[in-house]
Write a protein that holds these residues in place. Structure first.
Motif, PDB file in Angstrom:
ATOM      1  N   LEU A  51       1.072  -1.474   0.213  1.00  0.00           N
ATOM      2  CA  LEU A  51       0.095   0.107   0.476  1.00  0.00           C
ATOM      3  C   LEU A  51       1.000   1.467  -0.240  1.00  0.00           C
ATOM      4  O   LEU A  51       0.527   2.145  -0.484  1.00  0.00           O
ATOM      5  CB  LEU A  51      -1.064   0.015   1.223  1.00  0.00           C
ATOM      6  CG  LEU A  51      -1.805   0.914   1.146  1.00  0.00           C
ATOM      7  CD1 LEU A  51      -2.850   1.123  -0.302  1.00  0.00           C
ATOM      8  CD2 LEU A  51      -2.539   1.176   2.847  1.00  0.00           C
ATOM      9  N   VAL A  52       2.085   1.210   1.207  1.00  0.00           N
ATOM     10  CA  VAL A  52       2.616   2.249   0.700  1.00  0.00           C
ATOM     11  C   VAL A  52       3.998   2.403  -0.561  1.00  0.00           C
ATOM     12  O   VAL A  52       3.556   3.358  -0.886  1.00  0.00           O
ATOM     13  CB  VAL A  52       4.297   2.219   1.806  1.00  0.00           C
ATOM     14  CG1 VAL A  52       4.569   3.512   2.032  1.00  0.00           C
ATOM     15  CG2 VAL A  52       3.063   2.157   3.425  1.00  0.00           C
ATOM     16  N   GLU A  53       3.618   1.491  -0.940  1.00  0.00           N
ATOM     17  CA  GLU A  53       4.855   1.469  -2.696  1.00  0.00           C
ATOM     18  C   GLU A  53       3.764   1.877  -3.347  1.00  0.00           C
ATOM     19  O   GLU A  53       4.489   3.001  -4.354  1.00  0.00           O
ATOM     20  CB  GLU A  53       5.384   0.263  -2.575  1.00  0.00           C
ATOM     21  CG  GLU A  53       6.178   0.024  -1.929  1.00  0.00           C
ATOM     22  CD  GLU A  53       7.371   0.163  -1.961  1.00  0.00           C
ATOM     23  OE1 GLU A  53       8.100   1.188  -2.917  1.00  0.00           O
ATOM     24  OE2 GLU A  53       8.214   0.732  -0.939  1.00  0.00           O
ATOM     25  N   SER A  54       2.326   2.131  -3.423  1.00  0.00           N
ATOM     26  CA  SER A  54       1.575   1.994  -4.098  1.00  0.00           C
ATOM     27  C   SER A  54       1.032   3.686  -4.367  1.00  0.00           C
ATOM     28  O   SER A  54       0.819   4.995  -5.096  1.00  0.00           O
ATOM     29  CB  SER A  54      -0.103   1.487  -4.248  1.00  0.00           C
ATOM     30  OG  SER A  54      -0.065   0.023  -4.469  1.00  0.00           O
ATOM     31  N   ILE A  55       1.292   4.316  -2.954  1.00  0.00           N
ATOM     32  CA  ILE A  55       0.475   5.209  -2.661  1.00  0.00           C
ATOM     33  C   ILE A  55       1.765   6.707  -3.359  1.00  0.00           C
ATOM     34  O   ILE A  55       1.750   7.473  -3.713  1.00  0.00           O
ATOM     35  CB  ILE A  55       0.663   5.388  -1.021  1.00  0.00           C
ATOM     36  CG1 ILE A  55      -0.934   4.972  -0.832  1.00  0.00           C
ATOM     37  CG2 ILE A  55       0.331   6.971  -0.763  1.00  0.00           C
ATOM     38  CD1 ILE A  55      -1.543   4.569   0.759  1.00  0.00           C
ATOM     39  N   GLU A  56       3.479   6.091  -2.956  1.00  0.00           N
ATOM     40  CA  GLU A  56       4.362   6.509  -3.160  1.00  0.00           C
ATOM     41  C   GLU A  56       4.100   6.272  -5.158  1.00  0.00           C
ATOM     42  O   GLU A  56       5.055   7.168  -5.328  1.00  0.00           O
ATOM     43  CB  GLU A  56       5.137   5.595  -2.811  1.00  0.00           C
ATOM     44  CG  GLU A  56       6.103   5.786  -1.372  1.00  0.00           C
ATOM     45  CD  GLU A  56       6.915   5.330  -0.890  1.00  0.00           C
ATOM     46  OE1 GLU A  56       7.628   4.492  -1.651  1.00  0.00           O
ATOM     47  OE2 GLU A  56       7.463   5.159   0.313  1.00  0.00           O
ATOM     48  N   ILE A  57       4.130   5.815  -5.637  1.00  0.00           N
ATOM     49  CA  ILE A  57       3.619   6.016  -7.137  1.00  0.00           C
ATOM     50  C   ILE A  57       2.729   6.654  -7.911  1.00  0.00           C
ATOM     51  O   ILE A  57       3.012   7.647  -7.954  1.00  0.00           O
ATOM     52  CB  ILE A  57       3.870   4.041  -7.538  1.00  0.00           C
ATOM     53  CG1 ILE A  57       4.671   3.342  -7.404  1.00  0.00           C
ATOM     54  CG2 ILE A  57       3.410   4.861  -9.281  1.00  0.00           C
ATOM     55  CD1 ILE A  57       4.472   1.956  -7.807  1.00  0.00           C
TER      56      ILE A  57
END
Length: 354
Positions: A51-57
């Motif tokens: 989820l954090v990686e998706s938000i960062e993208i």
């Protein structure tokens, strides 16, 4: 290139740029994840939240891509639609005075260029139509003057002939009045046709406009005497103009005649002349039936007579104010009809002073 292809190209470039930004940041995140796997193994990967990686993208890649896409797309679309804006500006400035001027074409063969060609053709046809109408009015009024003059002279001779019966004299007098009225209309039409064609000769002499207003007051009193209308000169500042004295006098007389005709018995007319900086401001206010605001804008049209005029016994051809407006334009001034707070009609004239 057509306008459709140009817009499609702008959209494609903007979309490709946005995808490149998103792809670049996604690659950066995947590379970071790859480094974590290589250095820490599976345990290191488990520490990273999807989820954090998706938000960062989305935050670091999607938002900048959207902003850059909007900015670049706006610039490219604006450039693509610039010919439409230029053509719109030209259309807004088009009137009867510049129908002979062609709109510059881009020459790229797109829809706007073809539309410009169609518009130029339409302007050319309109210009020919207006020219033919002006020439017809000029020639017709010129040809009508001679027979009307002959008819007028013949009728005057018949009236002066002692052998003409009395009952024929009444008919001849009535016909003579109609001939005189027709001659006036023909003269007015010739004046307006010359004004439209730019053939109206205007003298550039020094004119004491305040003296013309004072003379107008006396003339208006004479015109208003039959209807018991009170004429008052409220103010008359000394004003000097550069213009045609006879045309300016004709202008003022047309305004006064209109104020007397469209008035009621026992009404009032007030005149004022004020010097404001580099302008002469003349107002003539009269009582009587007030035209609705939507009709006040049309009073300077030829042969226009408002509903209030049709409902009374007002005589005239509906050309007096059109002639007055042409004279004002020839002198670089403005003339508008307005209404006062107490329900009176006001003609406001502004002319540049010398």
């Amino acid at each position: 290139m057509t306008l459709r292809r140009r817009i499609l190209l702008c959209y494609s470039v903007t979309l490709a740029l946005s995808l490149f930004i998103v792809g670049f940041w996604s690659w950066f995140e995947f590379q970071e994840l790859y480094d974590v796997v290589m250095s820490g193994g599976i345990d290191g990967v488990k520490k990273e939240s999807p989820l954090v990686e998706s938000i960062e993208i989305i935050f670091f890649g999607g938002f900048p891509a959207a902003l850059v896409g909007i900015f670049i797309g706006t610039l490219m679309i604006r450039r693509a639609l610039r010919p439409i804006e230029a053509l719109t500006e030209v259309l807004e400035k088009t009137d009867t005075s510049n129908l002979s001027e062609s709109v510059p074409r881009s020459g790229n063969g797109d829809e706007i260029d073809r539309m410009t060609a169609v518009f130029n053709s339409m302007k050319s046809r309109l210009g020919v139509s207006f020219t033919q109408a002006r020439e017809f009015t000029l020639h017709a009024s010129h040809e009508l003057k001679t027979p009307l003059t002959i008819m007028h002279g013949t009728m005057e001779q018949m009236l002066g002939d002692a052998s003409t019966p009395v009952h024929h004299r009444e008919r001849i007098t009535s016909m003579l009045e109609e001939v005189q009225r027709l001659s006036g209309i023909v003269g007015h039409l010739a004046f307006l046709a010359k004004a439209d064609a730019g053939l109206l000769t205007i003298a550039h002499e020094t004119v004491a406009f305040d003296a013309l207003v004072q003379d107008l007051t006396e003339d208006a009193m004479t015109l208003a005497m039959a209807s018991d209308i009170a004429v008052t000169l409220l103010r008359c500042d000394p004003v000097v103009l550069r213009g045609d004295r006879m045309r300016l006098r004709q202008l003022l007389l047309n305004l006064a005649d209109n104020a007397v005709k469209h008035n009621h018995k026992g009404g009032a007319i007030t005149l004022s002349l004020e010097s404001q900086k580099d302008q002469a401001v003349f107002q003539i206010v009269n009582t009587g039936l007030l035209l609705p605001p939507e009709l006040q804008e049309r009073v300077f049209e030829r042969f226009f007579r408002g509903d209030a005029a049709h409902g009374t016994d007002v005589e005239g051809s509906g050309l007096g104010l059109s002639i007055a407006y042409s004279i004002v334009q020839a002198h670089g001034g403005t003339l508008v009809m307005d209404s006062t707070p107490d329900g009176r009609t006001c003609m406001l004239l502004r002319l540049p002073s010398a």
